[in-house]
Design a protein around this motif. Structure first.
Motif, PDB file in Angstrom:
ATOM      1  N   TYR A  31      32.033  62.540  27.329  1.00  0.00           N
ATOM      2  CA  TYR A  31      31.601  61.698  26.279  1.00  0.00           C
ATOM      3  C   TYR A  31      31.064  60.108  26.656  1.00  0.00           C
ATOM      4  CZ  TYR A  31      30.489  59.568  21.832  1.00  0.00           C
ATOM      5  OH  TYR A  31      29.914  58.662  20.963  1.00  0.00           O
ATOM      6  N   ILE A  36      27.731  64.555  27.540  1.00  0.00           N
ATOM      7  CA  ILE A  36      27.623  65.229  26.249  1.00  0.00           C
ATOM      8  C   ILE A  36      27.441  64.249  25.053  1.00  0.00           C
ATOM      9  CG2 ILE A  36      30.234  65.538  25.950  1.00  0.00           C
ATOM     10  CD1 ILE A  36      29.606  68.255  24.788  1.00  0.00           C
ATOM     11  N   PHE A 185      23.146  67.274  25.386  1.00  0.00           N
ATOM     12  CA  PHE A 185      23.640  67.165  26.774  1.00  0.00           C
ATOM     13  C   PHE A 185      22.884  66.386  27.594  1.00  0.00           C
ATOM     14  CE2 PHE A 185      24.991  71.436  25.562  1.00  0.00           C
ATOM     15  CZ  PHE A 185      26.345  71.508  25.212  1.00  0.00           C
ATOM     16  N   VAL A 218      31.231  68.252  31.907  1.00  0.00           N
ATOM     17  CA  VAL A 218      31.236  68.933  30.688  1.00  0.00           C
ATOM     18  C   VAL A 218      32.055  70.283  30.634  1.00  0.00           C
ATOM     19  CG1 VAL A 218      29.993  70.256  28.648  1.00  0.00           C
ATOM     20  CG2 VAL A 218      28.961  68.071  29.913  1.00  0.00           C
TER      21      VAL A 218
END
Length: 366
Positions: A31, A36, A185, A218
């Motif tokens: 993140y 993402i 994404f 991810v």
């Protein structure tokens, strides 16, 4: 009946808190690196945590519920003491920002109830767990160093840093005009026109690796989310196995759902603050660290043992930094692990003993 309902409620509440607490540990790096977006990260954590807790936690639940103290002598009040003590200490240390392991607290709460309640304790299990707790950060350090060096052979350091900067500088407003996949994404769907390295004089293998590096990050975050459910759900639901209330499958499912709800309700706050200083890490280092964390904890889980997700990640981060000659983990954090090894078990043991004595005095148990 009242005590049973109370136990279920406390276990579910503890599992909810675990889901909140570990959100940043499993998906914080993807993140922070913009591989993402927020809600896709939270949703994936929730789904994968449920799957890990339901289908891969049985060995760890058996360890907590059957191999530390004699479960045939454990009553509902005993189990309630264990979960209350572990949950209260976890909340307290989180509030004080003292780095401790929920797992280590939980195990010694079980030991405390065994000592105070004259329930036989399997000290050999405690010994095995202690060895895993000490070895996990060390092994993670070594693997973090190794994986980073291997990835550096494919993706030179300066290119990995440039890729990380390109993702950080990508205009968030521009994502609103792209497909749902690009919004979910952004790093994975980085368009060619803003990809800064497409004309760099490097091999096609390197360009391909750079292109899919956010996707790798991810994936390792997803793996860590699955392992979270398998590794940590027994902190709460081990009490169900101790008291023979539910089967392994149902206990894991209940705990996994509660953890997922915790992630989806309050996990956003944790993910936005991100517990670790990931800004010092490029995509290669972050992928290595998060992947090593998942691997080390998964190995422990397959052996029916469990260890701290946070401590494994800190060890892996230190290894990746050492591979680059950088200090990605401060000495203060490493000392925090050592303090956690001391504070968590001692406080868990002490509080559980005191609560167990109090409960037995009030209820006039043996």
């Amino acid at each position: 009946m009242v005590m049973t309902i109370l136990l279920i409620l406390v276990v579910v509440g503890f599992a909810w808190n675990l889901g909140v607490h570990y959100t940043g540990a499993v998906m914080g790096m993807p993140y922070a690196a913009r591989s993402i977006s927020l809600w896709p990260a939270l949703i994936l954590i929730g789904i994968l945590t449920i799957l890990g807790a339901t289908f891969a936690s049985h060995g760890v639940e058996a360890t907590v519920g059957q191999q530390i103290i004699d479960s045939h002598l454990v009553t509902i009040p005993d189990a309630l003491v264990i979960v209350l003590a572990a949950g209260a200490l976890t909340l307290l240390y989180n509030y004080w920002k003292i780095p401790t392991s929920t797992i280590q607290i939980l195990v010694f709460c079980v030991v405390g109830v065994g000592l105070a309640g004259n329930i036989p304790i399997a000290w050999q299990t405690i010994g095995k767990l202690a060895i895993v707790w000490v070895c996990a950060p060390v092994v993670a350090f070594g693997l973090g160093f190794l994986f980073t060096r291997l990835l550096d052979l494919i993706i030179p350091t300066e290119l990995a840093r440039a890729q990380t900067q390109a993702l950080a500088q990508e205009d968030a407003q521009a994502l609103n005009h792209r497909s749902w996949f690009a919004r979910a994404f952004p790093g994975v769907a980085l368009p060619q026109e803003v990809f800064p390295l497409k004309k760099a004089p490097v091999s096609q293998v390197t360009l391909f690796a750079l292109r899919w590096l956010p996707f790798l990050l991810v994936c390792v975050g997803m793996a860590a989310s699955f392992v979270l459910g398998a590794n940590d759900v027994s902190n709460a639901t081990g009490a169900f196995i101790l008291t023979h209330l539910f089967s392994f499958l149902l206990a894991g499912f209940i705990g996994g759902v509660a953890m997922a709800v915790g992630t989806l309700t309050w996990g956003r706050r944790i993910l936005n603050t991100v517990a670790f200083d990931v800004v010092k890490m490029d995509l290669t280092m972050a992928s290595a660290a998060q992947g090593v964390q998942a691997l080390v904890v998964l190995i422990a889980v397959t052996l029916g043992l469990f260890t701290s997700m946070n401590q494994a990640l800190i060890g892996a981060m230190a290894g990746t930094g050492f591979a680059r000659g950088r200090e990605t983990v401060q000495r203060k954090q490493m000392l925090g692990i050592l303090r956690g090894w001391l504070i968590g078990p001692l406080s868990g043991l002490t509080l559980a003993v005191l609560l167990e004595w109090l409960v037995r005095f009030v209820l006039h148990l043996r």
